[in-house]
Scaffold this motif. Structure first.
Motif, PDB file in Angstrom:
ATOM      1  N   PHE A 120     -19.798   7.932   1.209  1.00  0.00           N
ATOM      2  CA  PHE A 120     -18.410   7.516   1.093  1.00  0.00           C
ATOM      3  C   PHE A 120     -18.101   6.386   2.064  1.00  0.00           C
ATOM      4  O   PHE A 120     -18.625   6.344   3.173  1.00  0.00           O
ATOM      5  N   LYS A 176     -16.777   6.034  -3.476  1.00  0.00           N
ATOM      6  CA  LYS A 176     -18.206   6.349  -3.534  1.00  0.00           C
ATOM      7  C   LYS A 176     -18.719   5.782  -4.839  1.00  0.00           C
ATOM      8  O   LYS A 176     -18.129   6.012  -5.900  1.00  0.00           O
ATOM      9  N   ASP A 197     -20.004  16.763  -4.311  1.00  0.00           N
ATOM     10  CA  ASP A 197     -18.816  16.102  -3.760  1.00  0.00           C
ATOM     11  C   ASP A 197     -17.519  16.788  -4.189  1.00  0.00           C
ATOM     12  O   ASP A 197     -16.434  16.440  -3.715  1.00  0.00           O
ATOM     13  N   SER A 251     -20.707   5.361   7.039  1.00  0.00           N
ATOM     14  CA  SER A 251     -20.685   5.820   5.658  1.00  0.00           C
ATOM     15  C   SER A 251     -21.239   7.235   5.649  1.00  0.00           C
ATOM     16  O   SER A 251     -22.406   7.448   5.947  1.00  0.00           O
TER      17      SER A 251
END
Lengths: 111, 114
Positions: B59, B74, B81, B55
């Motif tokens: 994400f 997410k 992001d 991860s």
């Protein structure tokens, strides 16, 4: 720390005037790739070298050539650039299916 | 023919909201699946690779072989992001003995609003 380096970052050429873009790597990867990315489009693979073996994608125009004199360096030659060749050119390196590492790209402008 | 579809060209969410970027692929064989990300003025870089099941930056992506999908998720989006996200299956190169060919989707521009 840069692992994949591309020079120059910006290149301006004239219609029909040959141009060479360069890429170098410090990762010692056996595969080097060249991608073309036009505005608002996904990167498109042009060709790659697996060690010294050159592999062209079927739809890559003959106008595009490449050279790999050693493991670290790879060049993209555009023999007679047209207006449609204006794009970002990305170099990447990798091994097999492993992660590909990309350079910052060279933006080519054709006048 | 190999095909990758990212149906959303643009995706906007507010900070803290969940986000899902969709990816569907049509491939022969068993491709390795990647998500790459490009932040503003930065180079294209790996975000997530299916085989490693890591991860990254919160994400995750689940492979659904039946639906041939590899959606990126997410639970709580952050402003940092905001970027362009590419789904990219990789064919060939099994065992590290040859090259791997990435085929990029058209990309999704994610914008996370404060």
């Amino acid at each position: 720390d840069a692992m994949v380096i591309q020079n120059p970052r910006y290149q301006v050429t004239q219609f029909g005037k040959p141009v060479t873009l360069s890429c170098s790597q410090t990762l010692n990867h056996n595969v080097m790739y060249w991608y073309q990315q036009k505005s608002s489009q996904a990167p498109k693979l042009l060709f790659h070298y697996y060690d010294k073996d050159f592999n062209n994608e079927a739809d890559t125009p003959d106008n595009f050539q490449s050279r790999r004199p050693n493991t670290s360096f790879c060049f993209l030659d555009i023999r007679s650039p047209g207006l449609g060749d204006a794009a970002m050119y990305l170099c990447a390196t990798g091994r097999g299916r492993e992660t590909q590492y990309f350079g910052p790209g060279t933006r080519l402008l054709v006048l | 023919a190999q095909r990758v579809t990212q149906p959303e060209k643009l995706l906007s969410v507010f900070k803290g909201a969940p986000v899902e970027l969709k990816c569907n692929y049509s491939y022969s064989g068993s491709p390795e699946l990647f998500w790459y990300v490009q932040y503003s003025r930065q180079r294209l870089q790996l975000l997530l690779r299916h085989i490693s099941r890591e991860s990254i930056k919160g994400f995750t992506a689940d492979l659904n072989k039946g639906e041939t999908s590899f959606h990126l998720k997410k639970p709580f989006a952050q402003e940092e992001d905001s970027a362009m996200y590419y789904c990219a299956p990789c064919s060939g190169g099994a065992g590290g003995t040859s090259y791997g060919k990435l085929t990029f989707g058209q990309g999704t521009i994610l914008t996370v609003h404060p």
